[in-house]
Write a protein that holds these residues in place. Sequence first.
Motif, PDB file in Angstrom:
ATOM      1  N   ALA A 128       0.830  -1.203   0.000  1.00 53.58           N
ATOM      2  CA  ALA A 128       0.000   0.000   0.000  1.00 53.58           C
ATOM      3  C   ALA A 128       0.866   1.255   0.000  1.00 53.58           C
ATOM      4  O   ALA A 128       0.562   2.227  -0.701  1.00 53.58           O
ATOM      5  CB  ALA A 128      -0.926  -0.006   1.213  1.00 53.58           C
ATOM      6  N   THR A 129       1.944   1.234   0.760  1.00 54.07           N
ATOM      7  CA  THR A 129       2.857   2.378   0.806  1.00 54.07           C
ATOM      8  C   THR A 129       3.481   2.617  -0.558  1.00 54.07           C
ATOM      9  O   THR A 129       3.573   3.756  -1.028  1.00 54.07           O
ATOM     10  CB  THR A 129       3.956   2.138   1.853  1.00 54.07           C
ATOM     11  N   ARG A 130       3.896   1.540  -1.193  1.00 53.79           N
ATOM     12  CA  ARG A 130       4.523   1.661  -2.508  1.00 53.79           C
ATOM     13  C   ARG A 130       3.551   2.239  -3.533  1.00 53.79           C
ATOM     14  O   ARG A 130       3.891   3.123  -4.320  1.00 53.79           O
ATOM     15  CB  ARG A 130       5.029   0.296  -2.957  1.00 53.79           C
ATOM     16  N   ARG A 131       2.303   1.766  -3.520  1.00 49.87           N
ATOM     17  CA  ARG A 131       1.300   2.281  -4.448  1.00 49.87           C
ATOM     18  C   ARG A 131       0.983   3.749  -4.168  1.00 49.87           C
ATOM     19  O   ARG A 131       0.822   4.549  -5.088  1.00 49.87           O
ATOM     20  CB  ARG A 131       0.009   1.452  -4.362  1.00 49.87           C
ATOM     21  N   ALA A 132       0.868   4.108  -2.877  1.00 50.53           N
ATOM     22  CA  ALA A 132       0.573   5.499  -2.520  1.00 50.53           C
ATOM     23  C   ALA A 132       1.714   6.423  -2.956  1.00 50.53           C
ATOM     24  O   ALA A 132       1.479   7.518  -3.471  1.00 50.53           O
ATOM     25  CB  ALA A 132       0.330   5.622  -1.020  1.00 50.53           C
ATOM     26  N   MET A 133       2.941   5.977  -2.767  1.00 45.86           N
ATOM     27  CA  MET A 133       4.088   6.789  -3.178  1.00 45.86           C
ATOM     28  C   MET A 133       4.140   6.907  -4.700  1.00 45.86           C
ATOM     29  O   MET A 133       4.451   7.974  -5.235  1.00 45.86           O
ATOM     30  CB  MET A 133       5.394   6.199  -2.634  1.00 45.86           C
ATOM     31  N   ASP A 134       3.850   5.825  -5.399  1.00 42.21           N
ATOM     32  CA  ASP A 134       3.796   5.874  -6.860  1.00 42.21           C
ATOM     33  C   ASP A 134       2.791   6.923  -7.329  1.00 42.21           C
ATOM     34  O   ASP A 134       3.069   7.709  -8.232  1.00 42.21           O
ATOM     35  CB  ASP A 134       3.392   4.510  -7.420  1.00 42.21           C
ATOM     36  N   THR A 135       1.624   6.920  -6.709  1.00 39.08           N
ATOM     37  CA  THR A 135       0.584   7.890  -7.060  1.00 39.08           C
ATOM     38  C   THR A 135       1.054   9.309  -6.777  1.00 39.08           C
ATOM     39  O   THR A 135       0.890  10.210  -7.606  1.00 39.08           O
ATOM     40  CB  THR A 135      -0.701   7.589  -6.267  1.00 39.08           C
ATOM     41  N   HIS A 136       1.650   9.506  -5.632  1.00 43.35           N
ATOM     42  CA  HIS A 136       2.153  10.829  -5.265  1.00 43.35           C
ATOM     43  C   HIS A 136       3.209  11.312  -6.258  1.00 43.35           C
ATOM     44  O   HIS A 136       3.164  12.454  -6.721  1.00 43.35           O
ATOM     45  CB  HIS A 136       2.718  10.795  -3.848  1.00 43.35           C
ATOM     46  N   TRP A 137       4.162  10.437  -6.583  1.00 43.97           N
ATOM     47  CA  TRP A 137       5.216  10.823  -7.518  1.00 43.97           C
ATOM     48  C   TRP A 137       4.654  11.107  -8.893  1.00 43.97           C
ATOM     49  O   TRP A 137       5.050  12.064  -9.550  1.00 43.97           O
ATOM     50  CB  TRP A 137       6.279   9.735  -7.599  1.00 43.97           C
ATOM     51  N   ARG A 138       3.722  10.279  -9.356  1.00 41.95           N
ATOM     52  CA  ARG A 138       3.127  10.477 -10.683  1.00 41.95           C
ATOM     53  C   ARG A 138       2.388  11.808 -10.735  1.00 41.95           C
ATOM     54  O   ARG A 138       2.531  12.566 -11.694  1.00 41.95           O
ATOM     55  CB  ARG A 138       2.188   9.329 -11.023  1.00 41.95           C
ATOM     56  N   ARG A 139       1.610  12.105  -9.712  1.00 46.24           N
ATOM     57  CA  ARG A 139       0.865  13.364  -9.705  1.00 46.24           C
ATOM     58  C   ARG A 139       1.794  14.566  -9.655  1.00 46.24           C
ATOM     59  O   ARG A 139       1.521  15.593 -10.271  1.00 46.24           O
ATOM     60  CB  ARG A 139      -0.095  13.397  -8.524  1.00 46.24           C
ATOM     61  N   SER A 140       2.874  14.461  -8.904  1.00 45.19           N
ATOM     62  CA  SER A 140       3.781  15.605  -8.794  1.00 45.19           C
ATOM     63  C   SER A 140       4.523  15.866 -10.099  1.00 45.19           C
ATOM     64  O   SER A 140       4.813  17.009 -10.428  1.00 45.19           O
ATOM     65  CB  SER A 140       4.775  15.404  -7.650  1.00 45.19           C
ATOM     66  N   ILE A 141       4.805  14.816 -10.852  1.00 39.51           N
ATOM     67  CA  ILE A 141       5.544  14.991 -12.105  1.00 39.51           C
ATOM     68  C   ILE A 141       4.609  15.349 -13.262  1.00 39.51           C
ATOM     69  O   ILE A 141       4.944  16.168 -14.104  1.00 39.51           O
ATOM     70  CB  ILE A 141       6.312  13.694 -12.444  1.00 39.51           C
ATOM     71  N   LEU A 142       3.452  14.711 -13.297  1.00 41.90           N
ATOM     72  CA  LEU A 142       2.537  14.921 -14.419  1.00 41.90           C
ATOM     73  C   LEU A 142       1.466  15.956 -14.106  1.00 41.90           C
ATOM     74  O   LEU A 142       0.433  15.980 -14.756  1.00 41.90           O
ATOM     75  CB  LEU A 142       1.864  13.594 -14.794  1.00 41.90           C
ATOM     76  N   ALA A 143       1.695  16.806 -13.113  1.00 40.16           N
ATOM     77  CA  ALA A 143       0.708  17.828 -12.761  1.00 40.16           C
ATOM     78  C   ALA A 143       0.412  18.681 -13.985  1.00 40.16           C
ATOM     79  O   ALA A 143       1.331  19.124 -14.670  1.00 40.16           O
ATOM     80  CB  ALA A 143       1.235  18.692 -11.625  1.00 40.16           C
ATOM     81  N   PRO A 144      -0.853  18.901 -14.264  1.00 39.52           N
ATOM     82  CA  PRO A 144      -1.183  19.681 -15.467  1.00 39.52           C
ATOM     83  C   PRO A 144      -0.734  21.129 -15.321  1.00 39.52           C
ATOM     84  O   PRO A 144      -0.752  21.701 -14.244  1.00 39.52           O
ATOM     85  CB  PRO A 144      -2.707  19.593 -15.538  1.00 39.52           C
ATOM     86  N   VAL A 145      -0.318  21.690 -16.438  1.00 35.64           N
ATOM     87  CA  VAL A 145       0.061  23.100 -16.483  1.00 35.64           C
ATOM     88  C   VAL A 145      -1.229  23.905 -16.582  1.00 35.64           C
ATOM     89  O   VAL A 145      -2.078  23.635 -17.414  1.00 35.64           O
ATOM     90  CB  VAL A 145       0.960  23.380 -17.709  1.00 35.64           C
ATOM     91  N   HIS A 146      -1.385  24.881 -15.714  1.00 35.05           N
ATOM     92  CA  HIS A 146      -2.597  25.688 -15.719  1.00 35.05           C
ATOM     93  C   HIS A 146      -2.479  26.782 -16.765  1.00 35.05           C
ATOM     94  O   HIS A 146      -1.441  27.411 -16.930  1.00 35.05           O
ATOM     95  CB  HIS A 146      -2.826  26.317 -14.344  1.00 35.05           C
ATOM     96  N   SER A 147      -3.562  27.007 -17.453  1.00 37.43           N
ATOM     97  CA  SER A 147      -3.601  28.090 -18.432  1.00 37.43           C
ATOM     98  C   SER A 147      -4.298  29.295 -17.809  1.00 37.43           C
ATOM     99  O   SER A 147      -5.017  29.169 -16.822  1.00 37.43           O
ATOM    100  CB  SER A 147      -4.360  27.651 -19.683  1.00 37.43           C
ATOM    101  N   ILE A 148      -4.098  30.417 -18.396  1.00 34.15           N
ATOM    102  CA  ILE A 148      -4.772  31.612 -17.912  1.00 34.15           C
ATOM    103  C   ILE A 148      -6.276  31.445 -18.072  1.00 34.15           C
ATOM    104  O   ILE A 148      -7.046  31.767 -17.175  1.00 34.15           O
ATOM    105  CB  ILE A 148      -4.268  32.860 -18.673  1.00 34.15           C
ATOM    106  N   GLU A 149      -6.699  30.877 -19.204  1.00 40.06           N
ATOM    107  CA  GLU A 149      -8.133  30.675 -19.429  1.00 40.06           C
ATOM    108  C   GLU A 149      -8.709  29.703 -18.398  1.00 40.06           C
ATOM    109  O   GLU A 149      -9.810  29.916 -17.889  1.00 40.06           O
ATOM    110  CB  GLU A 149      -8.403  30.146 -20.846  1.00 40.06           C
ATOM    111  N   GLY A 150      -7.973  28.657 -18.096  1.00 38.38           N
ATOM    112  CA  GLY A 150      -8.442  27.692 -17.103  1.00 38.38           C
ATOM    113  C   GLY A 150      -8.550  28.297 -15.720  1.00 38.38           C
ATOM    114  O   GLY A 150      -9.522  28.063 -14.998  1.00 38.38           O
ATOM    115  N   ASP A 151      -7.558  29.099 -15.362  1.00 44.70           N
ATOM    116  CA  ASP A 151      -7.594  29.771 -14.057  1.00 44.70           C
ATOM    117  C   ASP A 151      -8.742  30.769 -14.010  1.00 44.70           C
ATOM    118  O   ASP A 151      -9.422  30.903 -12.985  1.00 44.70           O
ATOM    119  CB  ASP A 151      -6.271  30.475 -13.775  1.00 44.70           C
ATOM    120  N   ALA A 152      -8.969  31.469 -15.099  1.00 41.14           N
ATOM    121  CA  ALA A 152     -10.061  32.442 -15.146  1.00 41.14           C
ATOM    122  C   ALA A 152     -11.406  31.734 -15.017  1.00 41.14           C
ATOM    123  O   ALA A 152     -12.308  32.218 -14.321  1.00 41.14           O
ATOM    124  CB  ALA A 152      -9.999  33.246 -16.444  1.00 41.14           C
ATOM    125  N   LYS A 153     -11.554  30.601 -15.669  1.00 40.83           N
ATOM    126  CA  LYS A 153     -12.797  29.839 -15.589  1.00 40.83           C
ATOM    127  C   LYS A 153     -13.055  29.395 -14.148  1.00 40.83           C
ATOM    128  O   LYS A 153     -14.173  29.486 -13.642  1.00 40.83           O
ATOM    129  CB  LYS A 153     -12.699  28.622 -16.514  1.00 40.83           C
TER     130      LYS A 153
END
Length: 171
Positions: free
Chosen positions: A58-83
Motif C-alpha cells: 500500500a505504501t509503494r502504491r501510494a508513493m507511486d501515485t504521489h510521484w506520478r501526480r507531482s511529475i505529471l501535474a497539469p500546467v494551468h492556463s490563464i483561461e483555465g484559471d479564469a474559468k
Amino acid sequence: MGSTNTPGSELVMMTPYLHFTGGDNLFFKSWHPSSRGAIAGASVALLVLAMSERLLFATRRAMDTHWRRSILAPVHSIEGDAKFLRKQGVEVHVHDSSSARRPNNGRRIRTVPPFVLSHDAARGALYSLQALLSYALMLSVMTFQAVYIISVIVGLGLGELLFGRLAGAHL
C-alpha cells in the motif's frame, strides 16, 4: 535426491504433507519451533510479517501515485484559471490569449513520468523489500506446517483489510 552420511552432517527430513506437528525449520536452522508455544509465537510472527507485506504494498502504491501526480501535474492556463475564478464568483477579464500561455503549446501530453533518481531509487528499494517479505512468506508456506499457512493467509487478509484501501487510492 541423495544425501551423504559423513561425520558432522545431519539428515533432516521434511514432512511433505500438511501437518500440525512441530519440528520444522522456519527461515533459519536455529529457528526450529517444536513446542506448541513456539509454534504459536512463530505463527504470530508470520501474521505480522504478512500484514507488513500488505502495508508495504500500500505504501509503494501510494508513493507511486504521489510521484506520478507531482511529475505529471497539469500546467494551468490563464483561461483555465479564469474559468475557475468565475465559478467562485470572481469577475475576471482575460486580455492575452496567446498560444504561448496555453498548456503544452499543441504538444502531446506526457503520460509516462520521466526518470527521477530519488523517486525511482525509493521505488526500487520498496519493491525489493516487498519481494523479500513475499519470498519469506513463501518459504514459511513451503514447510507444509498448516498453522503457518493459516497464519500467512489470515495476516494477508488482515493486512488487506487494514491497508488495501490505501493501495486502491491511485486514481
